[in-house]
Design an enzyme around this catalytic site. Structure first.
Site, PDB file in Angstrom:
ATOM      1  N   GLY A   2     -96.454 103.007  -3.926  1.00 18.08           N
ATOM      2  CA  GLY A   2     -97.733 103.038  -4.644  1.00 18.08           C
ATOM      3  C   GLY A   2     -98.879 103.095  -3.652  1.00 18.08           C
ATOM      4  O   GLY A   2     -99.948 102.536  -3.886  1.00 18.08           O
TER       5      GLY A   2
ATOM      6  N   ASN B 104     -95.332  97.596  -3.447  1.00 17.89           N
ATOM      7  CA  ASN B 104     -96.606  97.458  -4.167  1.00 17.89           C
ATOM      8  C   ASN B 104     -96.649  98.218  -5.494  1.00 17.89           C
ATOM      9  O   ASN B 104     -97.454  97.886  -6.360  1.00 17.89           O
ATOM     10  CB  ASN B 104     -97.730  97.945  -3.228  1.00 17.89           C
TER      11      ASN B 104
ATOM     12  N   SER C 200     -98.252  89.008  -8.937  1.00 15.38           N
ATOM     13  CA  SER C 200     -99.524  89.041  -9.671  1.00 15.38           C
ATOM     14  C   SER C 200     -99.903  87.617 -10.034  1.00 15.38           C
ATOM     15  O   SER C 200     -99.029  86.735 -10.092  1.00 15.38           O
ATOM     16  CB  SER C 200     -99.328  89.856 -10.959  1.00 15.38           C
TER      17      SER C 200
ATOM     18  N   TYR D  50     -94.949  92.234 -18.612  1.00 12.99           N
ATOM     19  CA  TYR D  50     -95.529  92.295 -17.261  1.00 12.99           C
ATOM     20  C   TYR D  50     -95.376  90.944 -16.558  1.00 12.99           C
ATOM     21  O   TYR D  50     -94.972  90.874 -15.397  1.00 12.99           O
ATOM     22  CB  TYR D  50     -97.007  92.688 -17.360  1.00 12.99           C
TER      23      TYR D  50
ATOM     24  N   ILE E 143    -108.388  92.672  -9.346  1.00  9.25           N
ATOM     25  CA  ILE E 143    -108.758  93.576  -8.258  1.00  9.25           C
ATOM     26  C   ILE E 143    -109.209  94.898  -8.877  1.00  9.25           C
ATOM     27  O   ILE E 143    -108.491  95.451  -9.727  1.00  9.25           O
ATOM     28  CB  ILE E 143    -107.542  93.833  -7.313  1.00  9.25           C
TER      29      ILE E 143
HETATM   30  P1  NDP Z   1    -102.849 101.381  -9.564  1.00  8.72           P
HETATM   31  O1  NDP Z   1    -102.541 101.758 -10.968  1.00  8.72           O
HETATM   32  O2  NDP Z   1    -104.151 101.782  -8.954  1.00  8.72           O
HETATM   33  O3  NDP Z   1    -101.669 101.848  -8.602  1.00  8.72           O
HETATM   34  C1  NDP Z   1    -100.320 101.692  -8.959  1.00  8.72           C
HETATM   35  C2  NDP Z   1     -99.499 102.450  -7.972  1.00  8.72           C
HETATM   36  O4  NDP Z   1     -98.095 102.325  -8.313  1.00  8.72           O
HETATM   37  C3  NDP Z   1     -99.819 103.942  -7.962  1.00  8.72           C
HETATM   38  O5  NDP Z   1     -99.814 104.395  -6.643  1.00  8.72           O
HETATM   39  C4  NDP Z   1     -98.657 104.542  -8.738  1.00  8.72           C
HETATM   40  O6  NDP Z   1     -98.343 105.848  -8.332  1.00  8.72           O
HETATM   41  C5  NDP Z   1     -97.527 103.625  -8.286  1.00  8.72           C
HETATM   42  N1  NDP Z   1     -96.369 103.737  -9.164  1.00  8.72           N
HETATM   43  C6  NDP Z   1     -96.294 103.506 -10.498  1.00  8.72           C
HETATM   44  N2  NDP Z   1     -95.043 103.741 -10.942  1.00  8.72           N
HETATM   45  C7  NDP Z   1     -94.314 104.141  -9.872  1.00  8.72           C
HETATM   46  C8  NDP Z   1     -92.965 104.513  -9.681  1.00  8.72           C
HETATM   47  N3  NDP Z   1     -92.082 104.529 -10.702  1.00  8.72           N
HETATM   48  N4  NDP Z   1     -92.554 104.860  -8.437  1.00  8.72           N
HETATM   49  C9  NDP Z   1     -93.423 104.855  -7.396  1.00  8.72           C
HETATM   50  N5  NDP Z   1     -94.712 104.510  -7.508  1.00  8.72           N
HETATM   51  C10 NDP Z   1     -95.157 104.158  -8.741  1.00  8.72           C
HETATM   52  O7  NDP Z   1    -102.696  99.794  -9.542  1.00  8.72           O
HETATM   53  P2  NDP Z   1    -103.122  98.678  -8.489  1.00  8.72           P
HETATM   54  O8  NDP Z   1    -103.444  99.260  -7.177  1.00  8.72           O
HETATM   55  O9  NDP Z   1    -104.096  97.818  -9.178  1.00  8.72           O
HETATM   56  O10 NDP Z   1    -101.754  97.855  -8.433  1.00  8.72           O
HETATM   57  C11 NDP Z   1    -100.926  97.763  -7.278  1.00  8.72           C
HETATM   58  C12 NDP Z   1    -100.000  96.576  -7.476  1.00  8.72           C
HETATM   59  O11 NDP Z   1    -100.769  95.380  -7.605  1.00  8.72           O
HETATM   60  C13 NDP Z   1     -99.140  96.645  -8.745  1.00  8.72           C
HETATM   61  O12 NDP Z   1     -97.851  96.142  -8.479  1.00  8.72           O
HETATM   62  C14 NDP Z   1     -99.873  95.733  -9.718  1.00  8.72           C
HETATM   63  O13 NDP Z   1     -99.005  95.214 -10.699  1.00  8.72           O
HETATM   64  C15 NDP Z   1    -100.384  94.675  -8.768  1.00  8.72           C
HETATM   65  N6  NDP Z   1    -101.514  93.900  -9.263  1.00  8.72           N
HETATM   66  C16 NDP Z   1    -102.738  94.479  -9.524  1.00  8.72           C
HETATM   67  C17 NDP Z   1    -103.798  93.718  -9.966  1.00  8.72           C
HETATM   68  C18 NDP Z   1    -105.147  94.279 -10.260  1.00  8.72           C
HETATM   69  O14 NDP Z   1    -106.021  93.515 -10.758  1.00  8.72           O
HETATM   70  N7  NDP Z   1    -105.416  95.543  -9.977  1.00  8.72           N
HETATM   71  C19 NDP Z   1    -103.633  92.270 -10.187  1.00  8.72           C
HETATM   72  C20 NDP Z   1    -102.312  91.766  -9.880  1.00  8.72           C
HETATM   73  C21 NDP Z   1    -101.306  92.562  -9.422  1.00  8.72           C
HETATM   74  P3  NDP Z   1     -99.010 107.126  -9.056  1.00  8.72           P
HETATM   75  O15 NDP Z   1    -100.480 107.075  -8.806  1.00  8.72           O
HETATM   76  O16 NDP Z   1     -98.311 108.238  -8.365  1.00  8.72           O
HETATM   77  O17 NDP Z   1     -98.669 106.977 -10.527  1.00  8.72           O
END
Ligand code: NDP
Length: 260
Positions: A13, A89, A142, A155, A188
């Protein structure tokens, strides 16, 4: 600083949001980056990292697919010779009232958020053991691994799973010189919240974009949402030599939102 000079860091990610901020932080500290995601956008993220002077490749990889995950770590070794740090991530969220939550939503969330972390840890550990030089695994949980929010039981379960897996693996690989830790970001600012705004808005009332997040931010003692770089700082610390004696821990990075 070049704490990670000569090290290879895999970030799933890693094309946007928190993952991209993590990749940028490691790039700024001298690492070679392997960023993975399911969108072609991953190549532009790798380009951006290369333009900043880092070694970087982008790999299309669905973390729920074992063969694709094996290929991801193969590519990392082919490109840079080793895997020293792996940041699990990638994650997804959906939101639904219990009567509307579908089996598919449950399965997809567990697949990406929990099984995806397992498959990547498994592959990274194989490579780290083979190299004999140890390594660092950092798993993204998270705040919901501490305190499940409403309308997201799937989740919350997936992220509690990450915390348990982190503890179990930390015990298994401690004598291999590999540490395994998890992080709990709070609120975030990323696309995930753009999604939250829309869907939570529909469920909870008439919110305009940004309002819901701003309301939740009022519960944060620091009264601001986090940025990707806030999370990246913790991940870089956990991947550094300064954290050699820290393993099996789950650490909040949330401006004080949750204090347990
Ligand atoms: P985003 O939605 O901005 O990014 C999520 C990322 O995960 C993207 O790069 C996406 O890729 C990738 N992804 C999703 N499914 C797959 C898959 N099957 N295989 C490979 N990559 C995948 O979210 P965030 O940056 O906010 O989240 C990052 C992490 O932080 C996550 O695990 C989320 O649960 C966690 N988190 C986020 C919080 C927040 O407030 N933002 C709070 C707590 C935890 P693509 O773009 O190609 O779909």
């Amino acid at each position: 600083m070049d704490r990670f000079s000569g090290k290879t860091v895999v970030v799933t990610g890693g094309n946007k949001g928190i993952g991209l901020a993590i990749a940028e932080r490691f790039a700024a500290e001298g690492a070679n980056l392997v960023v993975a995601s399911v969108e072609e956008q991953v190549e532009s993220a790798a380009n951006r990292l290369r333009n900043s002077g880092a070694g970087a490749i982008g790999v299309l990889c669905d973390v729920t697919n074992k063969a694709a995950v094996e290929a991801l770590y193969d590519r990392a070794e082919e490109a840079f010779g080793s895997v020293d740090v792996s940041v699990q991530n990638a994650g997804i969220i959906t939101i639904a009232k219990i009567e509307d939550l579908t089996e598919n939503q449950w399965d997809d969330t567990m697949d990406v958020n929990t099984k995806g972390v397992f498959l990547c840890c498994q592959e990274a550990i194989k490579r780290m053991r083979k190299s004999g030089t140890g390594g660092k695994l950092i798993n993204t949980a998270s705040g919901q691994a501490r305190d499940g929010f409403i309308y997201t039981p799937h989740y919350a379960a997936s992220k509690y799973g990450v915390m348990g897996m982190t503890q179990s693996l930390a015990k298994e690989v401690a004598l291999d010189g590999i540490t395994v830790n998890a992080i709990c970001p709070g609120i975030i600012k990323t696309d995930m919240w753009a999604y939250n705004d829309r869907v939570w808005g529909e469920l909870l009332g008439d919110y305009s974009p940004g309002e819901l997040m701003e309301e939740w931010v009022q519960n944060i003692p620091m009264k601001r949402a986090g940025e990707g770089r806030d999370v990246a700082g913790l991940v870089a610390f956990l991947a550094s030599d300064d954290a050699d004696y820290i393993t099996g821990q789950t650490i909040n990075v949330d401006g004080g939102l949750i204090m347990s």
